[in-house]
Write an enzyme that holds these catalytic residues in place. Structure first.
Site, short mmCIF file in Angstrom:
data_model
loop_
_atom_site.label_atom_id
_atom_site.label_comp_id
_atom_site.label_asym_id
_atom_site.label_seq_id
_atom_site.Cartn_x
_atom_site.Cartn_y
_atom_site.Cartn_z
N HIS A 178 36.72 0.01 -9.69
CA HIS A 178 36.17 -1.28 -10.25
C HIS A 178 37.18 -2.34 -10.05
CE1 HIS A 178 33.53 2.07 -11.71
NE2 HIS A 178 32.35 1.03 -11.70
N ASP A 206 30.11 1.16 -4.27
CA ASP A 206 30.21 1.52 -5.54
C ASP A 206 31.43 2.46 -5.58
OD1 ASP A 206 29.98 3.27 -7.77
OD2 ASP A 206 27.79 3.55 -7.55
N GLY A 207 32.35 2.32 -6.44
CA GLY A 207 33.76 3.23 -6.36
C GLY A 207 33.30 4.62 -6.96
N HIS A 252 47.18 -2.11 -17.89
CA HIS A 252 48.31 -2.49 -16.65
C HIS A 252 49.58 -2.03 -16.98
CE1 HIS A 252 45.17 -5.96 -15.45
NE2 HIS A 252 45.01 -4.84 -15.10
N ASP A 309 37.60 2.22 -14.14
CA ASP A 309 37.47 1.03 -15.10
C ASP A 309 36.31 0.51 -15.05
OD1 ASP A 309 38.38 -0.94 -16.97
OD2 ASP A 309 39.29 -2.18 -15.64
N SER A 332 44.08 -5.38 -11.56
CA SER A 332 44.83 -4.14 -11.26
C SER A 332 44.97 -4.19 -9.69
CB SER A 332 43.99 -2.91 -11.60
OG SER A 332 42.46 -3.26 -11.21
N GLU A 354 34.42 -3.02 -5.11
CA GLU A 354 33.74 -4.17 -5.96
C GLU A 354 32.41 -4.32 -5.50
OE1 GLU A 354 32.60 -6.25 -8.66
OE2 GLU A 354 34.74 -5.38 -8.74
#
Length: 283
Positions: free
Chosen positions: A42, A143-144, A19, A164, A100, A118
């Site tokens: 994510h 799905d990112g 972060h 991430d 995030s 997510e």
């Protein structure tokens, strides 16, 4: 598939590094008026209570953000990160930490946008509720890793991709590498930030070098690899020793700031004499 829950780890040393870098990247993007798109592959739940049952199980945040929350000798970038945490948490006692997507949302301007991905149903519901009133944020049950074809390049040709994954599946390592290649092939100017766990597993140890090799000829502004080691290796190959933030096309000021911040973070959060922060860069 849904075993990982970030609530157990929120605010730990890995969150601090991730972060801290994220805030500095957003500060840089905000220096120009033209809008940008952020993709968080994510995203998680977006917010975490440090008084929750999950946070109390391991109390990882005490050796992470808990070590720096009341420090007064903060490097500039660390202070900027903690300012964002305080803006989310409220003044006084540290009770909550932003994930995030919440940090990104706080720093977005009206012309910017966030696409948060997510797949965990509980975290997705929490994130949707958290972001419901923010028109610049789109939450996706998806799905990112699979989003890049639709999301890159953005119309403004300015963007940040945050990758991430939990790395609980061995395939996360290969998919991260493939996603970075795809992002830069589609959008060579994209700022890409990848969080990597520092583990004794071979895949984790090899990923930073594999990323360096992968971005050669694709990254217009090179790369930075920020590594923070706070814990010693444990017997049997278990335990998170630290983490990396690998940044492609970094702002020209980021390296100078991280060179000051990483040793400070190692001193502040290190749990053994070998704790260290290091920075490598390349083209």
């Amino acid at each position: 598939m849904f075993a990982y829950r970030h609530a157990f780890h929120a605010g730990n040393h890995a969150d601090v590094l991730k972060h801290l870098v994220l805030v500095q990247l957003l500060q840089h993007l905000n220096q120009k008026e033209k809008g940008y798109r952020v993709i968080d592959t994510h995203a998680g739940a977006g917010a975490y209570s440090l008084r929750s049952e999950e946070a109390h199980k391991k109390l990882e945040w005490l050796d992470g953000i808990g070590k720096i929350w009341e420090r007064k000798d903060l490097p500039k970038g660390v202070a900027a990160y903690l300012d964002q945490v305080e803006a989310f948490n409220g003044p006084g006692v540290l009770k909550n930490v932003p994930g995030s997507p919440s940090l990104i949302r706080q720093m977005l301007r009206p012309q910017d946008e966030l696409h948060a991905y997510e797949v965990h149903p509980t975290d997705l519901r929490a994130l949707e509720k958290l972001m419901a009133e923010h028109k610049s944020v789109k939450v996706h049950l998806s799905d990112g890793f699979a989003s890049l074809k639709a999301m890159l390049p953005p119309p403004t040709r300015r963007g940040l991709l945050l990758i991430d994954p939990p790395y609980e599946l061995k395939t996360d390592y290969a998919r991260t590498l493939a996603a970075v290649r795809e992002a830069l092939t589609r959008f060579p100017d994209c700022v890409v930030a990848v969080w990597i766990p520092q583990l004794q597993l071979l895949d984790a140890q090899q990923l930073p070098q594999r990323l360096r090799n992968a971005v050669k000829g694709l990254a217009k502004k090179g790369w930075l690899d920020a590594q923070l080691t706070v814990n010693p290796a444990q017997g049997g190959g278990f335990g998170l020793m630290g983490s990396h933030m690998f940044v492609v096309n970094p702002p020209h000021t980021l390296g100078t700031m991280l060179a000051e911040e990483l040793p400070w973070l190692a001193q502040a959060m290190g749990q053994f004499e070998g704790a260290k922060g290091s920075l490598q860069a390349g083209n």
